[in-house]
Scaffold this motif. Sequence first.
Motif, short mmCIF file in Angstrom:
data_model
loop_
_atom_site.label_atom_id
_atom_site.label_comp_id
_atom_site.label_asym_id
_atom_site.label_seq_id
_atom_site.Cartn_x
_atom_site.Cartn_y
_atom_site.Cartn_z
N TYR A 52 0.84 -1.20 0.00
CA TYR A 52 0.00 0.00 0.00
C TYR A 52 0.88 1.25 0.00
CZ TYR A 52 -3.39 3.50 1.51
OH TYR A 52 -4.18 4.64 1.58
N SER A 53 1.86 1.28 0.91
CA SER A 53 2.75 2.44 1.00
C SER A 53 3.51 2.64 -0.30
CB SER A 53 3.75 2.24 2.15
OG SER A 53 3.08 2.06 3.38
N PHE A 54 3.91 1.54 -0.92
CA PHE A 54 4.61 1.62 -2.20
C PHE A 54 3.71 2.26 -3.26
CE2 PHE A 54 5.20 -0.23 -6.41
CZ PHE A 54 6.50 0.17 -6.69
N GLY A 55 2.43 1.90 -3.28
CA GLY A 55 1.51 2.48 -4.25
C GLY A 55 1.41 3.98 -4.11
N VAL A 56 1.35 4.45 -2.86
CA VAL A 56 1.32 5.90 -2.61
C VAL A 56 2.60 6.54 -3.14
CG1 VAL A 56 1.24 7.68 -0.83
CG2 VAL A 56 -0.19 5.64 -0.61
N ARG A 100 -4.03 -6.81 -3.04
CA ARG A 100 -2.81 -6.11 -3.46
C ARG A 100 -1.77 -7.11 -3.98
NH1 ARG A 100 -2.82 -3.01 2.31
NH2 ARG A 100 -4.85 -1.97 2.02
N PRO A 101 -1.00 -6.74 -4.99
CA PRO A 101 0.01 -7.67 -5.52
C PRO A 101 1.19 -7.79 -4.57
CG PRO A 101 0.18 -5.54 -6.61
CD PRO A 101 -1.03 -5.46 -5.72
N SER A 102 1.97 -8.85 -4.74
CA SER A 102 3.22 -9.00 -4.00
C SER A 102 4.30 -8.17 -4.69
CB SER A 102 3.65 -10.47 -3.96
OG SER A 102 4.01 -10.89 -5.27
N PHE A 103 5.42 -7.94 -4.01
CA PHE A 103 6.51 -7.21 -4.65
C PHE A 103 7.12 -8.01 -5.78
CE2 PHE A 103 6.45 -4.59 -0.74
CZ PHE A 103 6.44 -3.34 -1.35
N GLN A 104 7.09 -9.32 -5.68
CA GLN A 104 7.55 -10.16 -6.80
C GLN A 104 6.69 -9.87 -8.04
OE1 GLN A 104 9.90 -12.59 -7.18
NE2 GLN A 104 10.64 -13.03 -5.12
N GLN A 105 5.37 -9.83 -7.86
CA GLN A 105 4.47 -9.57 -8.98
C GLN A 105 4.62 -8.14 -9.49
OE1 GLN A 105 2.48 -11.97 -10.47
NE2 GLN A 105 2.39 -10.37 -12.03
N ILE A 106 4.83 -7.20 -8.58
CA ILE A 106 5.02 -5.81 -8.98
C ILE A 106 6.22 -5.69 -9.92
CG2 ILE A 106 5.72 -3.53 -8.14
CD1 ILE A 106 4.04 -4.11 -5.62
N PHE A 107 7.32 -6.36 -9.56
CA PHE A 107 8.50 -6.29 -10.41
C PHE A 107 8.21 -6.87 -11.80
CE2 PHE A 107 12.50 -7.64 -12.21
CZ PHE A 107 13.32 -6.56 -11.96
N LYS A 108 7.56 -8.01 -11.83
CA LYS A 108 7.25 -8.65 -13.11
C LYS A 108 6.36 -7.77 -13.98
CE LYS A 108 7.73 -13.33 -11.26
NZ LYS A 108 7.01 -14.56 -10.84
N ASP A 109 5.44 -7.03 -13.34
CA ASP A 109 4.51 -6.19 -14.10
C ASP A 109 5.15 -4.89 -14.57
OD1 ASP A 109 2.56 -8.08 -13.72
OD2 ASP A 109 1.54 -7.00 -12.10
N LEU A 110 6.06 -4.32 -13.79
CA LEU A 110 6.63 -3.01 -14.13
C LEU A 110 7.93 -3.10 -14.93
CD1 LEU A 110 6.13 -0.86 -10.90
CD2 LEU A 110 4.73 -0.89 -12.98
N GLN A 111 8.62 -4.23 -14.87
CA GLN A 111 9.94 -4.34 -15.49
C GLN A 111 9.94 -4.32 -17.02
OE1 GLN A 111 11.44 -7.12 -17.15
NE2 GLN A 111 13.53 -6.30 -17.19
N PRO A 112 8.93 -4.87 -17.72
CA PRO A 112 9.00 -4.95 -19.19
C PRO A 112 9.25 -3.59 -19.84
CG PRO A 112 7.20 -6.29 -18.38
CD PRO A 112 7.71 -5.51 -17.19
N PRO A 113 10.03 -3.57 -20.94
CA PRO A 113 10.40 -2.31 -21.60
C PRO A 113 9.21 -1.48 -22.09
CG PRO A 113 11.78 -4.12 -22.36
CD PRO A 113 10.70 -4.74 -21.53
N HIS A 114 8.09 -2.13 -22.37
CA HIS A 114 6.95 -1.36 -22.90
C HIS A 114 6.25 -0.54 -21.81
CE1 HIS A 114 4.74 -4.94 -21.44
NE2 HIS A 114 3.73 -4.10 -21.27
N ILE A 115 6.58 -0.80 -20.55
CA ILE A 115 6.00 0.02 -19.46
C ILE A 115 6.85 1.29 -19.34
CG2 ILE A 115 5.41 0.14 -17.03
CD1 ILE A 115 3.75 -1.88 -18.59
N LYS A 116 6.28 2.39 -19.77
CA LYS A 116 7.00 3.67 -19.80
C LYS A 116 6.49 4.58 -18.68
CE LYS A 116 8.98 2.60 -23.79
NZ LYS A 116 10.42 2.29 -23.89
N PHE A 117 7.43 5.20 -18.00
CA PHE A 117 7.08 6.20 -17.01
C PHE A 117 7.14 7.58 -17.67
CE2 PHE A 117 7.34 2.75 -14.33
CZ PHE A 117 7.21 3.06 -12.98
N PRO A 118 6.16 8.44 -17.39
CA PRO A 118 6.16 9.76 -18.02
C PRO A 118 7.25 10.66 -17.46
CG PRO A 118 4.40 9.63 -16.40
CD PRO A 118 5.01 8.25 -16.48
N ASN A 119 7.70 11.60 -18.28
CA ASN A 119 8.58 12.65 -17.79
C ASN A 119 7.76 13.62 -16.95
OD1 ASN A 119 10.74 11.52 -19.21
ND2 ASN A 119 10.21 12.68 -21.06
#
Length: 421
Positions: free
Chosen positions: A259-263, A325-344
Amino acid sequence: PFHIPLYTIPNEPYEYEMPPETSVSRGQYSSRTMRSSVRQDDEYAIRSEISESIPVIDYRDLNINPDNKLGQGSFGIVYKGIWNGQTVAVKQLHLNKSTKQEKKSFVKESRIMSTLGKHPNLVDLYGYTLEPPCLVMRYVQLGSLSYLLHYCEDPEIEAKITDGRIKKKLILGIVLGMIQLNAVNIVHGDLKSQNILVAEDYTAKVADFGFATLRGKTARSIASSVTSDDDAQVCGTAGYMAPELINHSTLPDYSSDVYSFGVMLNEVIQEEEPYADQFRNFLGRGPLAAVNYARLGNRPRISSRTPAILKTFIEKCWHRNPLSRPSFQQIFKDLQPPHIKFPNYFEQPSFTITTDVKLEQNIRSKTGELFENPCDASSEKESRTIDTVECQLDISFDRTTRDEIVKKVSTCLSFYGNYVT
């Protein structure tokens, strides 16, 4: 640990290692050599709590300038110093000013850090002193993530920290640090941007384990029992705290860290402190105003310009139901792929304020000199109040000043009506 696919920033390769979440890695914690458990008589005995593998440092071997403070709190002060030829951070406890609980938190942090070993996304503990009690840790050059996001005015650093690729690197580093903590049954308990330190290469390092708890995980269940922390209490920072923790019968859990990570993820993406739009409403409502607000189903605002995939992900992390809520293992798998772009950085849009001449003069008197180079009204316009002049708001200020100006101007304009075009 095993290697996962390479995550790269153009011209800057970065490799992350994700430790497997197995019973073996968890078992390593309980098998480590420990001198004893927490003393029941509350006597402060840091030496009895730290792994024998961590060296005791003679305080006289530390070169500390008392004027060179990195931070301070109720526990004491963190100084920048020199030890063994290298720059270090020295966290020194004030025994004569600290409560028993603060002393226990200090001992607990020492114990936890001494068990973690070396990990690129956790702050290293070099050793500790006994008189006075200090932790001697790796010095992390750029300071906290909170400082970099909200207060730093160094143009070079600001350009970096607002780069979406750097944001992604920081977030993935935080996730990997949390995976390591969870692998050895540790719940951080106070995950927030102030407790993330950033190295010169923009590697994130999770720090400050004073509120962490040691947990024994039961089979296929998030429900856990405290194994070595008899005096655990609900603690943390309200803006990042999972709402279920307001109930004193609910113990901090891996899902409350998520939860804290999401914030914090939302904070990094839009570079705004949690509940910044509610600060005025929280005044006078006590230190838990933000978590009470969250308990009603409210959350920090998400910018309309946040990519939909990230918005959905943030909402999963701070879901009302901890089991969703997802686990941190799942969070990494979901956010790591190159097509997940963070905005400037979300640029504040340049906008025009259109008013009649007399109203423009009234607004100027209310806001002071917030308008830069307004168009000069001609004599013809001055004589016809239905005509307009245009004033362009200057946004060349540093980020903090500019955002404050935008708030003041918006408040003033709302007093007169809708004149923002």
